[in-house]
Design an enzyme around this catalytic site. Sequence first.
Site, PDB file in Angstrom:
ATOM      1  N   ALA A 179       0.817  -0.969  -0.006  1.00 15.95           N
ATOM      2  CA  ALA A 179       0.147   0.122  -0.069  1.00 15.95           C
ATOM      3  C   ALA A 179       0.804   1.293  -0.179  1.00 15.95           C
ATOM      4  O   ALA A 179       1.777   1.386   0.684  1.00 15.95           O
ATOM      5  CB  ALA A 179      -0.788  -0.007   1.144  1.00 15.95           C
ATOM      6  N   VAL A 202       8.174   5.775  -2.434  1.00 13.45           N
ATOM      7  CA  VAL A 202       6.606   5.891  -2.777  1.00 13.45           C
ATOM      8  C   VAL A 202       5.904   5.273  -1.841  1.00 13.45           C
ATOM      9  O   VAL A 202       4.774   5.505  -1.337  1.00 13.45           O
ATOM     10  CB  VAL A 202       6.508   5.204  -4.215  1.00 13.45           C
ATOM     11  CG1 VAL A 202       4.991   5.360  -4.592  1.00 13.45           C
ATOM     12  CG2 VAL A 202       7.440   5.910  -5.232  1.00 13.45           C
ATOM     13  N   GLU A 203       6.376   3.934  -1.137  1.00 13.57           N
ATOM     14  CA  GLU A 203       5.596   3.236  -0.391  1.00 13.57           C
ATOM     15  C   GLU A 203       5.457   3.905   1.040  1.00 13.57           C
ATOM     16  O   GLU A 203       4.339   3.928   1.679  1.00 13.57           O
ATOM     17  CB  GLU A 203       6.286   1.717   0.027  1.00 13.57           C
ATOM     18  CG  GLU A 203       6.205   0.935  -1.350  1.00 13.57           C
ATOM     19  CD  GLU A 203       4.775   0.498  -1.336  1.00 13.57           C
ATOM     20  OE1 GLU A 203       3.716   0.565  -0.532  1.00 13.57           O
ATOM     21  OE2 GLU A 203       4.676  -0.305  -2.427  1.00 13.57           O
ATOM     22  N   SER A 204       6.511   4.520   1.646  1.00 13.84           N
ATOM     23  CA  SER A 204       6.306   4.918   3.030  1.00 13.84           C
ATOM     24  C   SER A 204       7.037   6.228   3.230  1.00 13.84           C
ATOM     25  O   SER A 204       6.798   6.785   4.418  1.00 13.84           O
ATOM     26  CB  SER A 204       7.040   3.691   3.926  1.00 13.84           C
ATOM     27  OG  SER A 204       8.489   3.742   3.620  1.00 13.84           O
ATOM     28  N   TYR A 210       1.352   4.204  -9.732  1.00 18.60           N
ATOM     29  CA  TYR A 210       2.214   3.823  -8.970  1.00 18.60           C
ATOM     30  C   TYR A 210       3.730   3.250  -9.357  1.00 18.60           C
ATOM     31  O   TYR A 210       4.782   3.670  -9.113  1.00 18.60           O
ATOM     32  CB  TYR A 210       1.838   2.577  -8.006  1.00 18.60           C
ATOM     33  CG  TYR A 210       2.702   1.900  -6.976  1.00 18.60           C
ATOM     34  CD1 TYR A 210       3.096   2.326  -6.035  1.00 18.60           C
ATOM     35  CD2 TYR A 210       3.491   0.511  -7.653  1.00 18.60           C
ATOM     36  CE1 TYR A 210       4.035   1.539  -4.876  1.00 18.60           C
ATOM     37  CE2 TYR A 210       4.084   0.189  -6.909  1.00 18.60           C
ATOM     38  CZ  TYR A 210       4.417   0.615  -5.535  1.00 18.60           C
ATOM     39  OH  TYR A 210       5.336  -0.299  -4.720  1.00 18.60           O
TER      40      TYR A 210
END
Length: 235
Positions: free
Chosen positions: A70, A131-133, A217
């Site tokens: 996510a 990008v994730e976190s 993404y």
Amino acid sequence: MVGRIFTAMSAIAMVALSASPAAAQLYSYETPSGEVLITSERHPEYKLLEVLSEGPSSRRQARASSGTSASSSSTQASEEDAPEVSRAREQARRGLPGSFSEREAYFDDLIEEAALAYDLPFGFIKAVIRVESAFQPHVVSHAGAMGLMQLMPRTAESLGVTNAFDARQNVFGGAKFLRILIERYDGDINLILAAYNAGDVAVRRYDGIPYPQTREYVASVYYWYQIYSAQAETP
């Protein structure tokens, strides 16, 4: 072999990038045959893709991912967190630099170790983490993905990750998962990232990148992969 793991980029990754992250913008458009392409060329009919600069935006934070990982993350502890989870998140947060620019370089040594261990490009892992976190090891998405590389609980367990908020376990687990996906999708960066974001089932069901959010993404990670790779090659 490091840096040479990917096959020729398919349509979505054929992007001409400038040297400056702030200057490059990515656009998507659909061909008459229905193929979605990504380009840096501006056109009135092209859709501007969101490229992250300071971590997940408020729009992404409000949107949960339905797949393996996510990119929408919450930095606040959930009321449903078990005590041990809350402790693990708090431990991960301790000593973490407050500014994004400091966090961006904070995990470089760890990322380099994981890159060498799983024969992955340093810039590729770092781009996924950005990008994730946004380089925050304590975050949990609304879908339940955890840590720097936003591992879902079942995925983390299958990778032998016992504490997804431990930066080392998370990065090595995420790198291992990327290596698995590289072998599974024969080095196709589009399918690798799509599966990481939306899950294998969705990629196979749609026979490619499944959702508009996943296209964004893939484009965002690929963009930062190019930037970080260029920085790593600069003396």
